[in-house]
Design a protein around this motif. Sequence first.
Motif, PDB file in Angstrom:
ATOM      1  N   ILE A   9      13.003  -4.064  45.215  1.00 40.99           N
ATOM      2  CA  ILE A   9      12.767  -5.484  45.484  1.00 40.99           C
ATOM      3  C   ILE A   9      11.278  -5.757  45.606  1.00 40.99           C
ATOM      4  N   VAL A  10      10.564  -4.896  46.323  1.00 38.11           N
ATOM      5  CA  VAL A  10       9.119  -5.090  46.489  1.00 38.11           C
ATOM      6  C   VAL A  10       8.393  -4.924  45.146  1.00 38.11           C
ATOM      7  N   ILE A  11       8.823  -3.966  44.333  1.00 35.72           N
ATOM      8  CA  ILE A  11       8.191  -3.767  43.020  1.00 35.72           C
ATOM      9  C   ILE A  11       8.415  -4.974  42.121  1.00 35.72           C
ATOM     10  N   LEU A  12       9.640  -5.478  42.050  1.00 36.70           N
ATOM     11  CA  LEU A  12       9.922  -6.643  41.209  1.00 36.70           C
ATOM     12  C   LEU A  12       9.218  -7.893  41.731  1.00 36.70           C
ATOM     13  N   LEU A  13       9.146  -8.035  43.046  1.00 33.37           N
ATOM     14  CA  LEU A  13       8.409  -9.154  43.621  1.00 33.37           C
ATOM     15  C   LEU A  13       6.921  -9.047  43.285  1.00 33.37           C
ATOM     16  N   GLY A  14       6.388  -7.828  43.302  1.00 34.22           N
ATOM     17  CA  GLY A  14       4.986  -7.610  42.951  1.00 34.22           C
ATOM     18  C   GLY A  14       4.701  -7.953  41.497  1.00 34.22           C
ATOM     19  N   ILE A  15       5.603  -7.585  40.597  1.00 31.08           N
ATOM     20  CA  ILE A  15       5.420  -7.921  39.179  1.00 31.08           C
ATOM     21  C   ILE A  15       5.430  -9.434  38.988  1.00 31.08           C
ATOM     22  N   ALA A  16       6.376 -10.111  39.604  1.00 26.75           N
ATOM     23  CA  ALA A  16       6.460 -11.564  39.469  1.00 26.75           C
ATOM     24  C   ALA A  16       5.241 -12.249  40.087  1.00 26.75           C
ATOM     25  N   LEU A  44      -7.845 -16.075  40.334  1.00 30.60           N
ATOM     26  CA  LEU A  44      -8.142 -14.839  41.065  1.00 30.60           C
ATOM     27  C   LEU A  44      -7.925 -15.001  42.563  1.00 30.60           C
ATOM     28  N   LEU A  45      -8.278 -16.154  43.101  1.00 32.48           N
ATOM     29  CA  LEU A  45      -8.028 -16.422  44.519  1.00 32.48           C
ATOM     30  C   LEU A  45      -6.523 -16.443  44.800  1.00 32.48           C
ATOM     31  N   GLU A  46      -5.783 -17.048  43.901  1.00 30.16           N
ATOM     32  CA  GLU A  46      -4.329 -17.070  44.030  1.00 30.16           C
ATOM     33  C   GLU A  46      -3.752 -15.653  43.949  1.00 30.16           C
ATOM     34  N   LEU A  47      -4.323 -14.824  43.087  1.00 28.60           N
ATOM     35  CA  LEU A  47      -3.885 -13.439  42.947  1.00 28.60           C
ATOM     36  C   LEU A  47      -4.106 -12.657  44.240  1.00 28.60           C
ATOM     37  N   ILE A  48      -5.230 -12.869  44.898  1.00 32.51           N
ATOM     38  CA  ILE A  48      -5.528 -12.193  46.161  1.00 32.51           C
ATOM     39  C   ILE A  48      -4.554 -12.622  47.255  1.00 32.51           C
ATOM     40  N   VAL A  49      -4.291 -13.910  47.345  1.00 29.66           N
ATOM     41  CA  VAL A  49      -3.351 -14.406  48.362  1.00 29.66           C
ATOM     42  C   VAL A  49      -1.955 -13.853  48.104  1.00 29.66           C
ATOM     43  N   LEU A  50      -1.534 -13.815  46.848  1.00 28.96           N
ATOM     44  CA  LEU A  50      -0.205 -13.287  46.529  1.00 28.96           C
ATOM     45  C   LEU A  50      -0.118 -11.791  46.797  1.00 28.96           C
ATOM     46  N   TYR A  51      -1.222 -11.059  46.625  1.00 29.06           N
ATOM     47  CA  TYR A  51      -1.243  -9.634  46.970  1.00 29.06           C
ATOM     48  C   TYR A  51      -0.914  -9.440  48.449  1.00 29.06           C
ATOM     49  N   PHE A  83      -1.666  -3.719  41.831  1.00 28.24           N
ATOM     50  CA  PHE A  83      -1.374  -5.146  41.680  1.00 28.24           C
ATOM     51  C   PHE A  83      -2.149  -5.734  40.503  1.00 28.24           C
ATOM     52  N   LEU A  84      -3.398  -5.291  40.324  1.00 29.66           N
ATOM     53  CA  LEU A  84      -4.182  -5.753  39.169  1.00 29.66           C
ATOM     54  C   LEU A  84      -3.590  -5.250  37.856  1.00 29.66           C
ATOM     55  N   VAL A  85      -3.095  -4.023  37.842  1.00 29.62           N
ATOM     56  CA  VAL A  85      -2.451  -3.489  36.636  1.00 29.62           C
ATOM     57  C   VAL A  85      -1.179  -4.275  36.325  1.00 29.62           C
ATOM     58  N   LEU A  86      -0.422  -4.632  37.360  1.00 30.30           N
ATOM     59  CA  LEU A  86       0.784  -5.422  37.147  1.00 30.30           C
ATOM     60  C   LEU A  86       0.462  -6.826  36.640  1.00 30.30           C
ATOM     61  N   ALA A  87      -0.741  -7.333  36.938  1.00 31.36           N
ATOM     62  CA  ALA A  87      -1.148  -8.659  36.482  1.00 31.36           C
ATOM     63  C   ALA A  87      -1.656  -8.661  35.048  1.00 31.36           C
ATOM     64  N   GLY A  90       0.138 -10.930  32.274  1.00 28.55           N
ATOM     65  CA  GLY A  90      -0.150 -12.352  32.437  1.00 28.55           C
ATOM     66  C   GLY A  90      -1.563 -12.695  32.012  1.00 28.55           C
ATOM     67  N   PHE A  91      -2.518 -11.814  32.314  1.00 25.18           N
ATOM     68  CA  PHE A  91      -3.897 -12.034  31.896  1.00 25.18           C
ATOM     69  C   PHE A  91      -4.017 -12.033  30.375  1.00 25.18           C
ATOM     70  N   VAL A  92      -3.339 -11.098  29.731  1.00 20.56           N
ATOM     71  CA  VAL A  92      -3.358 -11.038  28.265  1.00 20.56           C
ATOM     72  C   VAL A  92      -2.729 -12.299  27.688  1.00 20.56           C
ATOM     73  N   PHE A  93      -1.623 -12.741  28.266  1.00 20.94           N
ATOM     74  CA  PHE A  93      -0.959 -13.947  27.787  1.00 20.94           C
ATOM     75  C   PHE A  93      -1.884 -15.151  27.889  1.00 20.94           C
ATOM     76  N   ARG A  94      -2.629 -15.263  28.987  1.00 23.84           N
ATOM     77  CA  ARG A  94      -3.462 -16.447  29.211  1.00 23.84           C
ATOM     78  C   ARG A  94      -4.786 -16.399  28.458  1.00 23.84           C
ATOM     79  N   TYR A  95      -5.469 -15.253  28.439  1.00 22.78           N
ATOM     80  CA  TYR A  95      -6.841 -15.226  27.954  1.00 22.78           C
ATOM     81  C   TYR A  95      -7.061 -14.436  26.670  1.00 22.78           C
ATOM     82  N   LEU A  96      -6.265 -13.465  26.350  1.00 22.97           N
ATOM     83  CA  LEU A  96      -6.542 -12.633  25.186  1.00 22.97           C
ATOM     84  C   LEU A  96      -5.662 -12.942  23.985  1.00 22.97           C
ATOM     85  N   ARG A  97      -4.527 -13.567  24.191  1.00 26.01           N
ATOM     86  CA  ARG A  97      -3.639 -13.891  23.091  1.00 26.01           C
ATOM     87  C   ARG A  97      -4.151 -15.145  22.395  1.00 26.01           C
ATOM     88  N   ARG A  98      -4.068 -15.137  21.092  1.00 23.68           N
ATOM     89  CA  ARG A  98      -4.522 -16.297  20.330  1.00 23.68           C
ATOM     90  C   ARG A  98      -3.430 -17.370  20.356  1.00 23.68           C
TER      91      ARG A  98
END
Length: 101
Positions: A9-16, A44-51, A83-87, A90-98
């Motif tokens: 549960i914690v792992i799946l919550l962390g991925i989401a 990034l601020l949101e990512l820290i709070v969610l961590y 947590f950064l690796v799990l993110a 989403g980072f690729v989807f937002r910034y690296l994908r054309r």
Amino acid sequence: MEASSSAWIVILLGIAAANLPFVNERLFGLIPVSRERKPLWMRLLELIVLYFLVGLVGYLIESRIGNVFSQTWEFYAITACLFLVLAFPGFVFRYLRRHRQ
């Protein structure tokens, strides 16, 4: 709740939670942002709070199972890196994908 299922549960919550800032334009998925696109610093601020929220959920689950183990700085460094690796998807989807225009 069994220890194995609570760990999943914690792992799946962390991925989401790690991918949430990158897959929508709302703050924490709830609060609309006044700009058209959320800036990177806000994501990034949101990512820290969610961590810390996922860590709090993990702590609460651990305390309900039994003894809570004390952690040192190495534990928090490793979980922050994880947590950064799990993110990354989403980072690729937002910034690296054309995106189509």
